[in-house]
Design an enzyme around this catalytic site. Structure first.
Site, PDB file in Angstrom:
ATOM      1  N   VAL A  50       5.838  -4.944 -14.069  1.00 24.18           N
ATOM      2  CA  VAL A  50       5.916  -5.842 -15.233  1.00 24.18           C
ATOM      3  C   VAL A  50       4.509  -6.224 -15.674  1.00 24.18           C
ATOM      4  O   VAL A  50       4.187  -6.199 -16.873  1.00 24.18           O
ATOM      5  CB  VAL A  50       6.748  -7.102 -14.892  1.00 24.18           C
ATOM      6  CG1 VAL A  50       6.602  -8.159 -15.985  1.00 24.18           C
ATOM      7  CG2 VAL A  50       8.211  -6.735 -14.697  1.00 24.18           C
ATOM      8  N   GLU A  69       9.261  -0.795 -18.492  1.00 23.20           N
ATOM      9  CA  GLU A  69       8.395  -0.525 -17.333  1.00 23.20           C
ATOM     10  C   GLU A  69       8.854   0.745 -16.605  1.00 23.20           C
ATOM     11  O   GLU A  69       9.958   1.240 -16.820  1.00 23.20           O
ATOM     12  CB  GLU A  69       8.405  -1.715 -16.374  1.00 23.20           C
ATOM     13  CG  GLU A  69       9.755  -1.961 -15.715  1.00 23.20           C
ATOM     14  CD  GLU A  69       9.640  -2.577 -14.328  1.00 23.20           C
ATOM     15  OE1 GLU A  69       8.951  -1.992 -13.469  1.00 23.20           O
ATOM     16  OE2 GLU A  69      10.264  -3.632 -14.108  1.00 23.20           O
ATOM     17  N   ASP A 114       1.835 -14.564  -1.094  1.00 23.28           N
ATOM     18  CA  ASP A 114       2.415 -13.437  -1.836  1.00 23.28           C
ATOM     19  C   ASP A 114       3.084 -13.917  -3.116  1.00 23.28           C
ATOM     20  O   ASP A 114       4.210 -14.402  -3.112  1.00 23.28           O
ATOM     21  CB  ASP A 114       3.412 -12.672  -0.961  1.00 23.28           C
ATOM     22  CG  ASP A 114       3.846 -11.364  -1.602  1.00 23.28           C
ATOM     23  OD1 ASP A 114       3.473 -11.105  -2.769  1.00 23.28           O
ATOM     24  OD2 ASP A 114       4.570 -10.589  -0.938  1.00 23.28           O
ATOM     25  N   SER A 126       3.561 -12.460  -7.129  1.00 21.93           N
ATOM     26  CA  SER A 126       3.378 -11.282  -7.978  1.00 21.93           C
ATOM     27  C   SER A 126       2.360 -11.535  -9.083  1.00 21.93           C
ATOM     28  O   SER A 126       2.344 -12.606  -9.699  1.00 21.93           O
ATOM     29  CB  SER A 126       4.714 -10.889  -8.607  1.00 21.93           C
ATOM     30  OG  SER A 126       4.524  -9.789  -9.473  1.00 21.93           O
ATOM     31  N   ALA A 127       1.549 -10.512  -9.347  1.00 19.14           N
ATOM     32  CA  ALA A 127       0.615 -10.568 -10.479  1.00 19.14           C
ATOM     33  C   ALA A 127       1.367 -10.571 -11.812  1.00 19.14           C
ATOM     34  O   ALA A 127       0.748 -10.793 -12.863  1.00 19.14           O
ATOM     35  CB  ALA A 127      -0.363  -9.400 -10.425  1.00 19.14           C
ATOM     36  N   LYS A 155      14.970 -12.072  -8.694  1.00 22.21           N
ATOM     37  CA  LYS A 155      15.895 -11.880  -7.578  1.00 22.21           C
ATOM     38  C   LYS A 155      15.808 -13.016  -6.579  1.00 22.21           C
ATOM     39  O   LYS A 155      14.757 -13.616  -6.382  1.00 22.21           O
ATOM     40  CB  LYS A 155      15.549 -10.595  -6.845  1.00 22.21           C
ATOM     41  CG  LYS A 155      16.142  -9.409  -7.478  1.00 22.21           C
ATOM     42  CD  LYS A 155      16.414  -8.340  -6.422  1.00 22.21           C
ATOM     43  CE  LYS A 155      16.845  -7.105  -7.144  1.00 22.21           C
ATOM     44  NZ  LYS A 155      15.710  -6.608  -7.961  1.00 22.21           N
ATOM     45  N   LYS A 210       3.110   2.917  -7.287  1.00 24.98           N
ATOM     46  CA  LYS A 210       3.348   1.693  -8.050  1.00 24.98           C
ATOM     47  C   LYS A 210       1.987   1.052  -8.363  1.00 24.98           C
ATOM     48  O   LYS A 210       1.216   0.793  -7.444  1.00 24.98           O
ATOM     49  CB  LYS A 210       4.209   0.770  -7.174  1.00 24.98           C
ATOM     50  CG  LYS A 210       4.336  -0.669  -7.630  1.00 24.98           C
ATOM     51  CD  LYS A 210       5.161  -1.462  -6.609  1.00 24.98           C
ATOM     52  CE  LYS A 210       5.112  -2.956  -6.889  1.00 24.98           C
ATOM     53  NZ  LYS A 210       5.824  -3.745  -5.855  1.00 24.98           N
TER      54      LYS A 210
HETATM   55  N1  PSU Z   1      12.309  -6.879  -9.506  1.00 25.11           N
HETATM   56  C1  PSU Z   1      13.392  -6.103  -9.613  1.00 25.11           C
HETATM   57  N2  PSU Z   1      13.254  -4.750  -9.728  1.00 25.11           N
HETATM   58  C2  PSU Z   1      12.032  -4.156  -9.746  1.00 25.11           C
HETATM   59  C3  PSU Z   1      10.885  -4.995  -9.659  1.00 25.11           C
HETATM   60  C4  PSU Z   1      11.073  -6.342  -9.548  1.00 25.11           C
HETATM   61  O1  PSU Z   1      14.491  -6.614  -9.605  1.00 25.11           O
HETATM   62  O2  PSU Z   1      11.946  -2.931  -9.829  1.00 25.11           O
HETATM   63  C5  PSU Z   1       9.513  -4.386  -9.742  1.00 25.11           C
HETATM   64  C6  PSU Z   1       8.900  -4.686 -11.115  1.00 25.11           C
HETATM   65  O3  PSU Z   1       8.135  -3.573 -11.514  1.00 25.11           O
HETATM   66  C7  PSU Z   1       8.000  -5.874 -10.833  1.00 25.11           C
HETATM   67  C8  PSU Z   1       7.513  -5.532  -9.458  1.00 25.11           C
HETATM   68  O4  PSU Z   1       6.949  -6.016 -11.756  1.00 25.11           O
HETATM   69  O5  PSU Z   1       8.655  -4.999  -8.796  1.00 25.11           O
HETATM   70  C9  PSU Z   1       6.967  -6.725  -8.720  1.00 25.11           C
HETATM   71  O6  PSU Z   1       6.367  -6.284  -7.552  1.00 25.11           O
HETATM   72  P1  PSU Z   1       5.376  -7.243  -6.747  1.00 25.11           P
HETATM   73  O7  PSU Z   1       6.258  -8.307  -6.170  1.00 25.11           O
HETATM   74  O8  PSU Z   1       4.778  -6.346  -5.698  1.00 25.11           O
HETATM   75  O9  PSU Z   1       4.379  -7.746  -7.738  1.00 25.11           O
HETATM   76 MN    MN Z   2       3.220  -9.190  -3.773  1.00 27.75          MN
END
Ligand code: PSU
Ligand code: MN
Length: 303
Positions: A102, A21, A134, A136-137, A155, A82
């Site tokens: 991802v 990614e 909230d 993630s997709a 995390k 992003k």
């Molecule tokens: N978790 C990490 N490092 C990252 C990300 C997640 O430890 O860089 C990034 C990845 O690209 C993941 C995205 O797909 O954050 C998720 O963001 P969101 O929660 O906005 O979907």
């Molecule tokens: Mn989100």
């Protein structure tokens, strides 16, 4: 889509390829180290016996595999955004530069015929999601995208238990690489059980192959690879930064897609480089393992 020559040749010949990614480059790792680190992750894939394909949108075109000039642009250009799956068409129409999460990396990798994908941490259900919704997709995309994501779990900035429940609901399998416990990114053990443990890349390859026999090739799989004990973040430091980071994000009114980059940056700044060191070590390890799995899978398909 623009598929880099080395990647398209490998795919045509049935040789192993690993997708990487790019949000991690632009929004997950600090400048000026990010471009060099992106190349190191690609090298880890090569060391494991596969061809790396870092994925991003450049000047409106999806790229599967990047040259050095493109990597440098993503790492240093302030206009880089992003992008998750829902934003791919808009950034493409506008001719913009987008780094893929991802979710969007998995989507483009699958479209290009790449099955194995390495990253640091998967996105998931955020704390407080019962109010903010909230999630993630990354999770919903894996529910209909047949790639294997090699990651160090999620995390602890997320709600780990809720994330695992959602993966179950969505039909996304979770395998523990030489562990029974779901990893917590900076820490090897998040405190949650996995249930399915694998010991060798061959075993993972046989699971990928077996998807065809039970008609689940369209579903994502997660291979959870814990950070090694030597590279783990000190637990006391981790717990302090987590509490402070969540409070700071709340105070600064951070929400939506800015939450993850904000907290990552907070950890990197406040840990004096310790979290960055751990982050780099685990991505490198995931890239290497993904390459070994991709190589085993390619070999099993040839025979
Ligand atoms: N978790 C990490 N490092 C990252 C990300 C997640 O430890 O860089 C990034 C990845 O690209 C993941 C995205 O797909 O954050 C998720 O963001 P969101 O929660 O906005 O979907
Ligand atoms: Mn989100």
């Amino acid at each position: 889509m623009h598929v880099h020559d080395e990647v398209s040749e490998a795919l045509a010949a049935g040789r192993p390829v690993v997708a990487l990614e790019s949000t991690i480059i632009s929004h997950g790792l600090p400048r000026p180290d990010n471009a060099r680190l992106a190349r190191e992750f690609e090298q880890a894939v090569r060391d494991g016996g596969a061809v790396p394909a870092t994925i991003a949108v450049i000047d409106g075109e999806a790229h599967i595999g990047l040259d050095d000039a493109a990597l440098d642009r993503l790492a240093n250009d302030d206009t880089t955004v992003k992008v998750s799956v829902r934003e791919l068409a808009t950034i493409a129409a506008r001719g913009g530069v987008g780094t893929t999460t991802v979710a969007s990396t998995a989507h483009l990798a699958a479209a290009a015929g790449i099955t194995v994908f390495a990253t640091g941490g998967l996105g998931g259900v955020h704390r407080g999601a019962q109010d903010t919704f909230d999630e993630s997709a990354d999770l919903t995309t894996l529910a209909h995208t047949g790639v294997l994501v090699v990651c160090a779990g999620v995390k602890s900035i997320l709600d780990v238990g809720a994330t695992l429940e959602r993966l179950e609901t969505l039909g996304v399998g979770v395998l523990g690489y030489r562990t029974d416990r779901f990893p917590g990114f900076y820490l090897a053990d998040s405190g949650h059980d996995i249930g399915w443990r694998v010991e060798w890349p061959d075993e993972v390859a046989s699971i990928l192959a077996a998807r065809e026999r039970v008609a689940t090739s369209h579903l994502g799989l997660v291979l959870a690879n814990p950070i090694t004990p030597d590279d783990e973040l000190d637990r006391t430091l981790h717990d302090r930064l987590l509490g402070e980071g969540l409070a700071a994000a709340d105070r600064d009114g951070i929400h939506g897609k800015d939450v993850t980059p904000y907290l990552l940056d907070f950890f990197h700044r406040e840990s004096g480089g310790e979290s960055l060191r751990a982050n780099v070590a685990l991505v490198r390890s995931n890239a290497r393992l993904a390459a070994e799995v991709a190589a085993a899978y390619a070999a099993s398909r040839r025979s």
